[in-house]
Design a protein around this motif. Structure first.
Motif, mmCIF file in Angstrom:
data_model
loop_
_atom_site.group_PDB
_atom_site.id
_atom_site.type_symbol
_atom_site.label_atom_id
_atom_site.label_comp_id
_atom_site.label_asym_id
_atom_site.label_seq_id
_atom_site.Cartn_x
_atom_site.Cartn_y
_atom_site.Cartn_z
ATOM 1 N N PHE A 117 18.866 1.646 -16.815
ATOM 2 C CA PHE A 117 18.953 2.887 -17.572
ATOM 3 C C PHE A 117 18.054 2.861 -18.798
ATOM 4 N N ALA A 118 17.947 1.704 -19.465
ATOM 5 C CA ALA A 118 17.063 1.602 -20.623
ATOM 6 C C ALA A 118 15.609 1.798 -20.212
ATOM 7 N N THR A 119 15.222 1.234 -19.064
ATOM 8 C CA THR A 119 13.844 1.371 -18.588
ATOM 9 C C THR A 119 13.525 2.808 -18.217
ATOM 10 N N VAL A 120 14.427 3.444 -17.487
ATOM 11 C CA VAL A 120 14.203 4.836 -17.071
ATOM 12 C C VAL A 120 14.082 5.740 -18.297
ATOM 13 N N GLU A 121 14.959 5.552 -19.273
ATOM 14 C CA GLU A 121 14.910 6.396 -20.471
ATOM 15 C C GLU A 121 13.619 6.169 -21.243
ATOM 16 N N ALA A 122 13.196 4.903 -21.363
ATOM 17 C CA ALA A 122 11.970 4.602 -22.102
ATOM 18 C C ALA A 122 10.755 5.223 -21.419
ATOM 19 N N VAL A 123 10.740 5.205 -20.084
ATOM 20 C CA VAL A 123 9.589 5.749 -19.346
ATOM 21 C C VAL A 123 9.554 7.266 -19.411
ATOM 22 N N GLN A 124 10.707 7.912 -19.277
ATOM 23 C CA GLN A 124 10.742 9.371 -19.190
ATOM 24 C C GLN A 124 10.686 10.061 -20.546
ATOM 25 N N THR A 176 20.443 -4.643 -24.314
ATOM 26 C CA THR A 176 20.249 -3.268 -23.827
ATOM 27 C C THR A 176 21.057 -2.263 -24.650
ATOM 28 N N ILE A 177 22.296 -2.621 -25.005
ATOM 29 C CA ILE A 177 23.067 -1.679 -25.822
ATOM 30 C C ILE A 177 22.576 -1.700 -27.274
ATOM 31 N N TRP A 178 22.053 -2.845 -27.724
ATOM 32 C CA TRP A 178 21.403 -2.895 -29.036
ATOM 33 C C TRP A 178 20.200 -1.951 -29.051
ATOM 34 N N TRP A 179 19.434 -1.949 -27.964
ATOM 35 C CA TRP A 179 18.241 -1.103 -27.850
ATOM 36 C C TRP A 179 18.576 0.364 -28.030
ATOM 37 N N SER A 180 19.726 0.782 -27.521
ATOM 38 C CA SER A 180 20.083 2.203 -27.555
ATOM 39 C C SER A 180 20.284 2.708 -28.977
ATOM 40 N N TYR A 181 20.544 1.826 -29.913
ATOM 41 C CA TYR A 181 20.734 2.240 -31.308
ATOM 42 C C TYR A 181 19.480 2.015 -32.143
ATOM 43 N N PHE A 182 18.911 0.817 -32.064
ATOM 44 C CA PHE A 182 17.892 0.432 -33.030
ATOM 45 C C PHE A 182 16.505 0.984 -32.711
ATOM 46 N N HIS A 199 20.619 10.213 -19.896
ATOM 47 C CA HIS A 199 20.585 8.878 -19.311
ATOM 48 C C HIS A 199 21.743 8.024 -19.846
ATOM 49 N N ARG A 200 21.985 8.117 -21.153
ATOM 50 C CA ARG A 200 23.057 7.309 -21.735
ATOM 51 C C ARG A 200 24.434 7.832 -21.365
ATOM 52 N N LEU A 201 24.561 9.160 -21.282
ATOM 53 C CA LEU A 201 25.846 9.713 -20.858
ATOM 54 C C LEU A 201 26.141 9.350 -19.407
ATOM 55 N N ILE A 202 25.123 9.429 -18.559
ATOM 56 C CA ILE A 202 25.311 9.030 -17.163
ATOM 57 C C ILE A 202 25.595 7.540 -17.086
ATOM 58 N N GLY A 203 24.884 6.766 -17.905
ATOM 59 C CA GLY A 203 25.124 5.323 -17.920
ATOM 60 C C GLY A 203 26.538 4.986 -18.334
#
Length: 785
Positions: free
Chosen positions: A766-773, A637-643, A732-736
């Motif tokens: 958080f990754a799912t919500v960000e991807a959807v929105q 999940t944290i890898w996802w936030s960068y790549f 989303h990431r700041l809240i996360g």
């Protein structure tokens, strides 16, 4: 080649290390056969993933979660490898766990490839045949785990198990042959070639880690002169083996794949890559086993009973690698490489001699033989070598991509990052964490300085090649000495002096490359602040070395010494920042962005290894499997936030012009990537401490806070990176990051497994919500400049 595939490949580093450990602990003819079978099993896991990535975008749609599941299964396999043939008491049956993980990966790849093939033309018979072969092999493989315990005592259950295991893998090997004769085709020749070149690099990296981790990852042991000499000699052989493939062979066989078409291309891909690269990988793993023995034997406390056999494995691994390389070149282009053939001939002639000399002398002879092979290509075989190079000129480097020389340097930094975590594991206190971060900052500056130089100098020269080899050797020695960087061990070379001396050597070698750049770019002569800062840093480090030399007992673990290290690095970083546009010139944006993405990937690899090491000695149980899956998903999940935003960030950097691009590259990459790397290293330490069976209350508490706050630091650094490039952040990431930081004290009383699962659920949510929105981050447009 997608970043998802690279993330999955990180798991193979740990799996290859586990195979070497398995053969080292059961060093016998049967144990070596078992190791070969596990290598074949891992290859059967890796090959379907490669062919899958050749026909499907693995970073799109539902494929990333599927690949994350494959990564979790691979880590389960790596953890189960020590129990592949001998089950430990008190847990789940190890052989069955390993086989189930293997079958899950194979079945997943088969389902997706079948779906893709079904949408294409023809090949229905080959698909049906492949499934029948897979089912037959899977049943035999399951029988190898279930049948042996039921046999009477008069039957050798171990031999039966090995026979069934080998039969199952042999049956499974026919799947690729059947598929290649049917409708399956090579869609992207470049992808297939690069994936196999990368697995060769991974195997070479495993040999480098084996040099320093001969007694196990994270094991604290003195750095003796014998160990240091063995490390230098070992990496010299590794360099020669790397050169024998990446200098010319890689490009030649890749070109042969491009030149073929249709079924011929599929057969070339099957034979040259999926088939003949396997013995190359096996040879490197056996070579790593020999290095593991040699460096363990060089430690005064160790006494192993198999010196002659160890040398045979060392030389046999190199012979297998070179022999397979010769066969690869012949199958691809009907070319017999004179250099590898000479190496094979020399080693065969020297085998009777090395059995009568010491281990270190045998390694020296191996260095001479492999370096002779390289030297002949540049002297006696120079004319033909140049002709071959000219024939493939233009294919040797994709524009903007990191070249194999840089990737090879990164392999040494993988080991150095592992040892940073070892320092913090040795001293699990706040001071120990601070010292680990100091060493990480030192390594980071060495890496980022080299990356800038590599971006500026795209042509190899004698100075560049020799300086690169020297930098690699110095980083390896730093990695060996890092666990004793602040507290030397009895009988060890002085760790602080070794780290400082090697770091100064790195700076001087980089100064040689910088001098070449200045000759080609006279306007850079004004970048004197960098050199002044480096000189001031060297002076402070030399002062630390003098103090350590005069009064080591007095200053050991004294906080004032840590402050001196901080002062030295602060001077280096501040001077580098002040150099501004006079220093941070970026010739190739793609190269710059990809190099930093790779170092983030290296940090994730170190975290994966920490998980594996933490639970390596425990019997495989249901909680262990939960921990493995949760750890991989958390890292994913944290890898996802960068790549997922790597393409957008590259485009954003390219959109900046002139001095704006220089400042953005300096700020977003050189400086703001460091907190992200630091966060991942802290996560690695936290995972190791919270999962280790031998933890006490204090270390478990520290590990818990480090795990949660490491994730928060990574997410905060990621958002600062986005803010600098895109002039915006993700709420989303700041809240996360805030939620994770708040939960750190609130979940401290929970069992470690529960808190890890909770962290995993938060990351996925958080990754799912960000991807959807927000949709695909790769479509984000850069801010106007």
């Amino acid at each position: 080649m997608s970043w998802v595939e690279l993330f999955v490949d990180l798991l193979f580093v740990f799996a290859f290390l586990a195979v070497t450990t398995l053969m080292g602990e059961h060093f016998s003819p049967l144990g070596l056969v078992q190791g070969v079978l596990v290598i074949l099993l891992l290859w059967h896991c890796w090959t379907p993933c490669v062919w899958l990535g050749n026909v499907v975008h693995l970073d799109r749609g539902i494929m990333p979660p599927i690949m994350l599941g494959i990564a979790a299964a691979l880590l389960v396999i790596g953890v189960a490898i020590p129990e592949a043939f001998t089950d430990r008491q008190g847990g789940l049956p190890g052989p069955l766990v390993l086989i189930c993980g293997y079958l899950l990966i194979r079945a997943t790849a088969m389902v997706i490839l079948t779906f893709v093939r079904h949408r294409g033309e023809g090949g229905r018979r080959s698909v049906v045949a492949a499934w029948l072969i897979f089912i037959a092999g899977g049943l035999v493989l399951l029988a190898s785990a279930v049948v042996p315990p039921l046999l009477p005592a008069t039957v050798d259950a171990a031999l039966v198990q090995v026979a069934l295991f080998a039969s199952a893998l042999l049956i499974d090997s026919f799947i690729l042959m059947v598929a290649s004769r049917g409708g399956w085709r090579v869609v992207s020749p470049w992808h297939l070639a690069e994936r196999h070149a990368l697995i060769v690099l991974i195997a070479l990296g495993e040999t480098i880690i084996s040099i320093g981790a001969s007694e196990g990852l994270g094991v604290d042991r003195p750095v003796t002169p014998q160990l240091a000499v063995g490390a230098v000699l070992g990496i010299t052989v590794v360099f020669a083996l790397w050169w024998s493939y990446f200098d010319l062979a890689k490009v030649i066989i890749e070109r042969a794949l491009h030149a073929s078409a249709g079924k011929d291309r599929t057969r070339v891909g099957r034979d040259v890559y999926s088939g003949l690269h396997l013995p190359m990988i096996a040879g490197l793993i056996f070579f790593a086993l020999g290095l593991k023995y040699l460096n363990t034997h060089a430690t005064p406390k160790s006494a192993h009973p198999w010196p002659s056999a160890g040398i045979a494995v060392l030389y046999g691994g190199v012979l297998l690698y070179l022999g397979a390389l010769v066969t690869v070149e012949w199958r691809a282009v009907r070319l017999l490489g004179r250099g590898p053939l000479t190496g094979v001939a020399l080693l065969l002639a020297l085998l009777p001699v090395v059995g009568r000399i010491s281990e270190v002398q045998a390694l020296v002879v191996l260095v001479v033989a492999t370096c002779t092979m390289v030297a002949l290509d540049n002297t006696a075989f120079r004319r033909r070598h140049r002709q071959l190079h000219e024939a493939v000129e233009g294919d040797t480097l994709h524009v903007g991509a990191a070249d194999p020389r840089e990737l090879f340097v990164d392999l040494v930094f993988v080991y150095a990052f592992i040892e940073v975590t070892a320092v913090m594991d040795r001293f699990p206190t706040l001071l120990g964490l601070a010292q680990g971060m100091i060493l990480l900052a030192l390594l980071w500056w060495a890496w980022t300085s080299y990356t800038w130089l590599a971006n500026a100098v795209r042509r190899d020269s004698t100075v560049v090649r020799l300086s690169t080899a020297g930098i690699m050797t110095a980083v390896l020695l730093i990695g060996l000495a890092i666990p004793q960087a602040f507290v030397p061990l009895p009988g060890s070379l002085p760790g602080p002096l070794l780290v400082i001396g090697c770091y100064i050597a790195i700076q001087l070698m980089q100064a040689l490359i910088f001098r070449q750049i200045v000759r080609e770019n006279p306007d850079l002569q004004a970048a004197g602040s960098r050199l002044v800062g480096t000189a001031a840093t060297i002076v402070i480090l030399m002062a630390i070395a003098v103090v350590e030399l005069i009064a080591p007992d007095t200053v050991t673990r004294h906080p004032a010494m840590a402050l001196l290290w901080v002062a030295a690095l602060a001077v280096q970083y501040i001077a580098g920042y002040w150099a501004g546009g006079r220093l941070w010139r970026i010739k190739l944006v793609r190269h710059w962005a990809d190099r930093h993405a790779l170092v983030i990937l290296i940090a994730f690899g170190e975290a994966v290894l920490s998980v594996g090491v933490a639970i390596d000695d425990e019997p495989i149980s249901a909680p262990t499997l939960v921990v493995v899956v949760a750890s991989v998903v958390t890292l994913g999940t944290i890898w996802w936030s960068y790549f997922t935003a790597i393409d957008a960030s590259r485009i954003a950097l390219a959109a900046y012009q002139g001095d704006r691009r220089i400042r953005a590259a300096r700020d977003a990459y050189t400086y703001l990537h460091l907190p992200m790397v630091a966060g991942i290293v802290l996560v690695a330490f936290g995972l190791h401490q919270t999962l280790a069976a031998s933890q006490d209350r204090h270390t478990a508490l520290l590990g818990h806070y480090t795990l949660f706050l490491g994730v928060a630091l990574y997410l905060f650094g990621n958002q600062m990176f986005w803010l600098r490039l895109f002039r915006t952040t993700s709420r989303h990431r700041l809240i996360g990051a805030g939620v994770v930081a708040v939960l750190a004290p609130l979940t401290v009383a929970l069992p470690s497994v529960v808190s890890l699962v909770l962290l995993t659920v938060i990351g996925v949510a958080f990754a799912t919500v960000e991807a959807v929105q927000q949709g695909d981050p790769r479509t984000r447009q850069p801010a106007p400049t």
